[in-house]
Write a protein that holds these residues in place. Structure first.
Motif, mmCIF file in Angstrom:
data_model
loop_
_atom_site.group_PDB
_atom_site.id
_atom_site.type_symbol
_atom_site.label_atom_id
_atom_site.label_comp_id
_atom_site.label_asym_id
_atom_site.label_seq_id
_atom_site.Cartn_x
_atom_site.Cartn_y
_atom_site.Cartn_z
ATOM 1 N N LEU A 68 19.010 -16.204 14.295
ATOM 2 C CA LEU A 68 20.154 -15.254 13.390
ATOM 3 C C LEU A 68 20.954 -14.391 14.113
ATOM 4 C CD1 LEU A 68 22.514 -15.873 10.699
ATOM 5 C CD2 LEU A 68 20.860 -15.311 9.712
ATOM 6 N N VAL A 88 27.809 -12.386 10.830
ATOM 7 C CA VAL A 88 27.231 -12.652 11.300
ATOM 8 C C VAL A 88 27.042 -14.432 12.109
ATOM 9 C CG1 VAL A 88 25.226 -14.689 10.461
ATOM 10 C CG2 VAL A 88 25.703 -12.893 9.474
ATOM 11 N N SER A 91 26.415 -20.379 14.420
ATOM 12 C CA SER A 91 26.303 -21.323 14.794
ATOM 13 C C SER A 91 25.738 -22.045 14.727
ATOM 14 C CB SER A 91 24.306 -20.356 15.324
ATOM 15 O OG SER A 91 23.565 -20.539 14.516
ATOM 16 N N LEU A 94 23.087 -22.819 11.771
ATOM 17 C CA LEU A 94 23.100 -22.264 10.528
ATOM 18 C C LEU A 94 24.646 -22.854 9.851
ATOM 19 C CD1 LEU A 94 22.752 -20.293 8.328
ATOM 20 C CD2 LEU A 94 25.219 -18.579 10.018
ATOM 21 N N PRO A 119 29.262 -16.426 7.600
ATOM 22 C CA PRO A 119 28.702 -16.581 7.289
ATOM 23 C C PRO A 119 28.826 -14.660 7.573
ATOM 24 C CG PRO A 119 29.026 -17.019 9.473
ATOM 25 C CD PRO A 119 30.152 -17.738 8.683
ATOM 26 N N SER A 150 19.026 -10.245 15.657
ATOM 27 C CA SER A 150 18.175 -11.298 15.706
ATOM 28 C C SER A 150 17.223 -11.450 14.237
ATOM 29 C CB SER A 150 18.295 -12.324 17.008
ATOM 30 O OG SER A 150 17.894 -13.263 17.148
ATOM 31 N N VAL A 153 15.010 -17.784 11.602
ATOM 32 C CA VAL A 153 15.194 -17.930 9.962
ATOM 33 C C VAL A 153 13.908 -18.992 9.996
ATOM 34 C CG1 VAL A 153 16.861 -18.982 8.234
ATOM 35 C CG2 VAL A 153 17.522 -17.922 9.972
#
Length: 184
Positions: A68, A88, A91, A94, A119, A150, A153
């Motif tokens: 993330l 955020v 991506s 995500l 996000p 970074s 997750v």
């Protein structure tokens, strides 16, 4: 009835760095470091049986761990700011996880907000300070490059939110690891 949401918890050192930034904002109320997270889906007020159905549906969410990327700051409510946040980057992993979590909520019979998922990690709440919130825009511009991080997750959690006079309190109810091995 209980208020529930699913979120990605952040490591302690990242939460502390974000809280340090929030404390430096010129107005508003900084989010406590223990409450800093990335919300995937807010489910709202649900009954205990709905919460159990939601938990069962979230157990079915599959995915692989991913990185993330947090980068920069922003505000919601440009002319009348409500929240200052850490951005955020959206991506594919995500966005896929968020869609699966929202689908689990719908599969449990819950009606979810129709707002587009943006996000972010909330840092400062500006409600009650909106009249004098203009300096927040300058602060965000000045500090925009101050934060880049970074985070790996490896799972997400289901939280209960209880509203109190001094702000919300969150209790972690369940964790849902990502990857080949899953705890039940």
């Amino acid at each position: 009835m209980i208020r529930l949401f699913a979120a990605i918890p952040l490591p302690g050192e990242v939460r502390e760095r974000l809280t340090d930034i929030a404390i430096d904002t010129p107005v508003g109320r900084a989010v406590d470091a223990d409450l800093v997270h990335l919300t995937l889906s807010f489910f709202g007020e649900v009954t205990e049986p709905q919460g159990a159905d939601l938990h069962a549906a979230l157990l079915e969410v599959k995915g692989a761990p991913f990185d993330l990327a947090l980068s920069g700051l922003g505000v919601f409510g440009r002319t009348r700011p409500r929240i200052a946040y850490a951005a955020v980057l959206p991506s594919e992993p995500l966005m896929r996880l968020q869609a699966k979590v929202a689908q689990a909520g719908r599969a449990a019979g819950l009606e979810l907000e129709t707002r587009r998922f943006v996000p972010h990690v909330s840092l400062v709440r500006l409600s009650g300070h909106r009249a004098e919130a203009a300096p927040i825009a300058d602060f965000v511009v000045e500090e925009n490059d101050a934060f880049e991080e970074s985070v790996e997750v490896t799972g997400f959690c289901l939280y209960r939110s209880t509203l109190h006079r001094d702000g919300p309190h969150y209790d972690r109810l369940h964790g849902y690891p990502l990857g080949a091995f899953r705890e039940v």
